[in-house]
Scaffold this active site. Structure first.
Site, mmCIF file in Angstrom:
data_model
loop_
_atom_site.group_PDB
_atom_site.id
_atom_site.type_symbol
_atom_site.label_atom_id
_atom_site.label_comp_id
_atom_site.label_asym_id
_atom_site.label_seq_id
_atom_site.Cartn_x
_atom_site.Cartn_y
_atom_site.Cartn_z
ATOM 1 C CG LEU A 89 -1.965 -1.034 1.371
ATOM 2 C CD1 LEU A 89 -2.485 -1.103 2.797
ATOM 3 C CD2 LEU A 89 -3.098 -0.713 0.402
ATOM 4 C CE LYS A 124 -0.132 -0.775 6.209
ATOM 5 N NZ LYS A 124 1.052 -1.334 6.862
ATOM 6 C CE LYS A 298 -7.881 -2.795 2.198
ATOM 7 N NZ LYS A 298 -8.048 -4.155 2.723
HETATM 8 S S1 IVH Z 1 -4.648 -4.443 1.896
HETATM 9 C C1 IVH Z 1 -3.700 -4.295 -2.355
HETATM 10 N N1 IVH Z 1 -5.564 -4.192 4.338
HETATM 11 O O1 IVH Z 1 -0.108 -3.794 5.040
HETATM 12 C C2 IVH Z 1 -3.541 -3.991 -0.938
HETATM 13 N N2 IVH Z 1 -3.244 -4.581 4.044
HETATM 14 O O2 IVH Z 1 1.527 -2.088 3.133
HETATM 15 C C3 IVH Z 1 -3.098 -5.149 -0.141
HETATM 16 N N3 IVH Z 1 -1.966 -4.761 6.121
HETATM 17 O O3 IVH Z 1 1.263 -6.257 2.980
HETATM 18 C C4 IVH Z 1 -3.104 -4.940 1.294
HETATM 19 N N4 IVH Z 1 -3.687 -4.493 7.494
HETATM 20 O O4 IVH Z 1 0.536 -6.923 5.324
HETATM 21 C C5 IVH Z 1 -4.488 -4.386 3.570
HETATM 22 N N5 IVH Z 1 -6.507 -3.984 6.459
HETATM 23 C C6 IVH Z 1 -5.437 -4.195 5.682
HETATM 24 C C7 IVH Z 1 -4.154 -4.413 6.220
HETATM 25 C C8 IVH Z 1 -3.078 -4.581 5.351
HETATM 26 C C9 IVH Z 1 -2.369 -4.710 7.392
HETATM 27 C C10 IVH Z 1 -0.571 -4.944 5.691
HETATM 28 C C11 IVH Z 1 -0.382 -6.069 4.708
HETATM 29 C C12 IVH Z 1 0.240 -5.479 3.491
HETATM 30 C C13 IVH Z 1 0.767 -4.176 4.001
HETATM 31 C C14 IVH Z 1 0.723 -3.172 2.872
#
Ligand code: IVH
Length: 679
Positions: A89, A124, A298
């Site tokens: 992200l 997150k 998102k």
């Molecule tokens: S979405 C396409 N949602 O953050 C987007 N990631 O910097 C994919 N993470 O590798 C990730 N909580 O390990 C998403 N609610 C959440 C998240 C999350 C933690 C972590 C995940 C990812 C990283 C991205």
């Protein structure tokens, strides 16, 4: 004996039922967050299943609850190519960057000024991303993110997480799907794990994130099985059939399939609502059961998501709004040893100043020598500093684990042999983590800390005498012990640096006022090792008079509520030391006094068996003082009004308790009536 075909069928059926039940209980516990049976009951069913399967190994299915652990250790992890890349992200560090993100995508989607975007806001989590492949509803492979294209095959380990279903629930899942989510460890789980690691003389983890990563990346799944790993799903990768049109609906669908999702997720309209979500979660951050490093916004509609697409390795339709870091890196410049009230030497790190958790930190605790050894921290190291909430900043560990290959010249941290303040010997008792200065009250540091404790709010509560002033008074030899405070006069005080006439006068008045105290406060103020407020109160409750406490032997002291042999020996030792008794005498001579109880407080006070509820502000005393006065007369103060309440004492601006008292017909006392009752 060979079972008949009928019996075999029955056993197979029982095995299927047990597996279904265990699966349901897991779902209720991990996904719905509402366990329906006690652990012992679960274990009983699990054992029954184990026994049946032991007798009939041919009836074991790959998805059986018993098959989570069992695999042999691996030599190394195999590489796995993700069907769809696992992206990362982009980050926003402030509101401006968040608004710019919203602006960008509204432009790309050609939305008008008044068209707001529907977002899903999520926390997150600070763990590690994994991808779970389900074929025909069965978990067939699990992989870490790796470089986004290729990760490591951690299937054996992932199977040990009870929060992850081996078989999806229901039927409406696609024949193939990659489910994405975060493996993490709760704060509680992290602390418990570190305690267990310490007990087993194993390395402790610097933070829950490292603990989660270290636990999942174990070649032996039996070790992973023992770690408190949790999981939440937050998205999908490749899939063989269409899914709901919006992300929020997808989350609900994942939940129906038996995957845990996070309870804080919300669907909102417009970016302003995202910013409110950020504030709300930031406030809650310390109260959450797990660590987060920010929130994620998102775009809710998958149609819009697809239109927006990706740039480089991150989607345009999502952004992480980061919280201020609570852990940062800096250099350990040196170590000082601080001497506490009871002589304990605490190593304090001198750091290259660094901004963390919203403040600049240049000192942080290293706890004790054992911790330093365990973490193998050396001067010159790059260290991780952590500051969360009101907690004292601490050095949690050294960067990088290959400590043998330190790039820089570093030097070990050594416990001084002599107290850095008074030069008395430092001793370290076998089995105790703490090292102590043996100087006792001849050590100015111990005396200063003792006096700071004596004047503190919960002890003698002498207003206007802060840490700096105590240090100044001791350094200038104006006081030697706590009792000397009471011989300070206004002129002496007013002559001190940075002290005006008015402040000096206030301190003299505060000293005067503090002389009338309670025995429990007095005992607490003495600063006896391991005697906190509660223990002080218990001692008073038990012995009633100071003389009785002073002359009690260890056996008599051990009879006091919550007092064990260790505390009893500290108390006994304290009163055996002539200099302590001298200070007590001096304090009494200076006029420090308390209301002497005729007998046991609660049984015989004039307010015995009466309960009070306080509301509003009293002009003549604080709420704590009112409570103490009531308790010293044997009464009890409670928080909420009921028909059993004897009186409600209502001061200025009373709260809803007054209305409650009136409706329950509990007598209400105003301040004058209350004071009359105390006389
Ligand atoms: S979405 C396409 N949602 O953050 C987007 N990631 O910097 C994919 N993470 O590798 C990730 N909580 O390990 C998403 N609610 C959440 C998240 C999350 C933690 C972590 C995940 C990812 C990283 C991205």
């Amino acid at each position: 004996m060979v079972d008949s075909e009928d019996t075999r069928k029955q056993i197979a059926k029982r095995i299927a039922i047990l597996n279904e039940q265990l699966g349901n209980y897991n779902y209720q516990y991990y996904v719905l967050d509402s366990p329906t049976i006690p652990d012992a009951e679960y274990d009983k069913l699990f054992r029954e299943l184990l026994e049946l399967e032991e007798k009939h190994p041919e009836l074991i299915t790959i998805n059986s609850s018993t098959q989570r652990v069992g695999a042999k250790p691996l030599a190394k992890f195999q590489a796995v190519k993700h069907h769809q890349p696992m992206l990362s992200l982009n980050n926003a560090f402030d509101q401006k960057e968040v608004l710019a993100f919203d602006e960008r995508i509204r432009k790309r989607l050609s939305l008008s000024e008044t068209d707001f975007i529907d977002y899903v806001c999520e926390v997150k989590l600070d763990g590690l991303a994994v991808s779970l492949c389900y074929e025909k509803g069965v978990l067939v492979q699990a992989a870490t993110r790796g470089d986004g294209m290729t990760g490591e095959d951690v299937t054996q380990n992932i199977r040990t997480l009870k929060a992850i279903p081996l078989q999806l629930r229901g039927q409406r899942w696609p024949a193939f799907i990659e489910i994405r989510g975060e493996v993490y460890i709760s704060t509680k789980g992290f602390l418990a794990l570190n305690i267990a690691q310490m007990k087993n003389n194993e390395k402790t983890f610097a933070n829950p994130r490292n603990a989660a990563a270290g636990s999942l990346r174990q070649l032996d799944p039996h070790i992973t099985a023992k770690r408190p790993l949790a999981f939440i799903a937050y998205g999908v990768g490749e899939k063989s059939a269409d899914l709901p049109d919006t992300h929020f609906e997808l989350l609900q669908t994942l939940k129906e399939w038996g995957l845990p999702i996070n309870a804080e997720s919300e669907q909102v309209n417009g970016i302003a609502a995202c910013l409110s979500y950020y504030q709300k979660i930031l406030k809650k951050r310390d109260k959450l059961a797990y660590e987060i490093d920010g929130v994620v916004y998102k775009v809710n509609s998958y149609l819009q998501q697809n239109e927006l697409g990706f740039i480089a390795r991150a989607p345009r339709f999502a952004i992480a709004h980061k919280f201020p870091a609570i852990e940062v890196l800096t250099t350990l410049l040196g170590v000082d040893f601080q001497v506490g009230r009871t002589g304990v030497l605490t190593p304090v790190a001198r750091l290259k100043p660094v901004f963390v958790g919203g403040a600049t930190v240049s000192n942080a605790t290293l706890h004790n020598m054992d911790e330093i050894a365990r973490k193998d921290i050396r001067i010159g190291d790059e260290v991780i500093v952590r500051r969360a909430g009101d907690v004292i900043p601490e050095v949690v560990g050294v960067v990088g684990t290959a400590l043998k290959f330190r790039e820089k010249e570093t030097s070990p941290i050594q416990l001084p042999q002599h107290c850095p303040i008074c030069k008395a010997d430092v001793e370290r008792i076998e089995g105790e983590a703490a090292a102590r200065c043996t100087g006792g009250l001849s050590c100015p540091a111990q005396r200063k800390e003792g006096i700071k404790h004596f004047v503190s709010r919960k002890a003698m509560d002498i207003e206007g005498i802060g840490d700096k002033l105590v240090e100044q008074l001791v350094d200038e030899n104006l006081i030697h012990d706590a009792a000397d405070l009471f011989s300070l006069d206004k002129t002496t005080l007013a002559n001190l640096d940075r002290m005006g006439d008015k402040s000096a006068e206030n301190i003299v008045q505060a000293l005067l006022k503090s002389k009338q105290t309670t025995l429990a406060r007095f005992i607490y103020a003495l600063g006896i090792r391991e005697v906190g407020e509660a223990t002080a109160r218990n001692l008073v409750k038990h012995f009633t008079h100071l003389d009785a406490i002073m002359s009690a032997n260890i056996e008599a002291l051990s009879a006091v509520e919550d007092v064990g042999p260790v505390v009893a020996s500290h108390v006994s030792l304290f009163f055996k030391q002539p200099h302590n008794c001298e200070v007590i005498e001096k304090l009494k001579k200076a006029g420090v006094s308390w209301v002497e109880m005729p007998g046991s407080q609660s049984a015989s006070g004039k307010l015995a068996n009466q309960t009070f509820v306080l509301t509003g502000t009293l002009a003549s005393m604080t709420r704590d003082e009112a409570k103490e006065r009531i308790e010293s007369l044997g009464g009890k103060v409670i928080n909420s009004v009921s028909t059993k309440t004897t009186y409600v004492v209502a001061g200025r601006d009373p709260g809803s308790k007054l209305g409650k008292a009136e409706s329950l017909q509990v007598p209400v006392l105003d301040e004058a009536a209350f004071l009359a009752l105390l006389k």
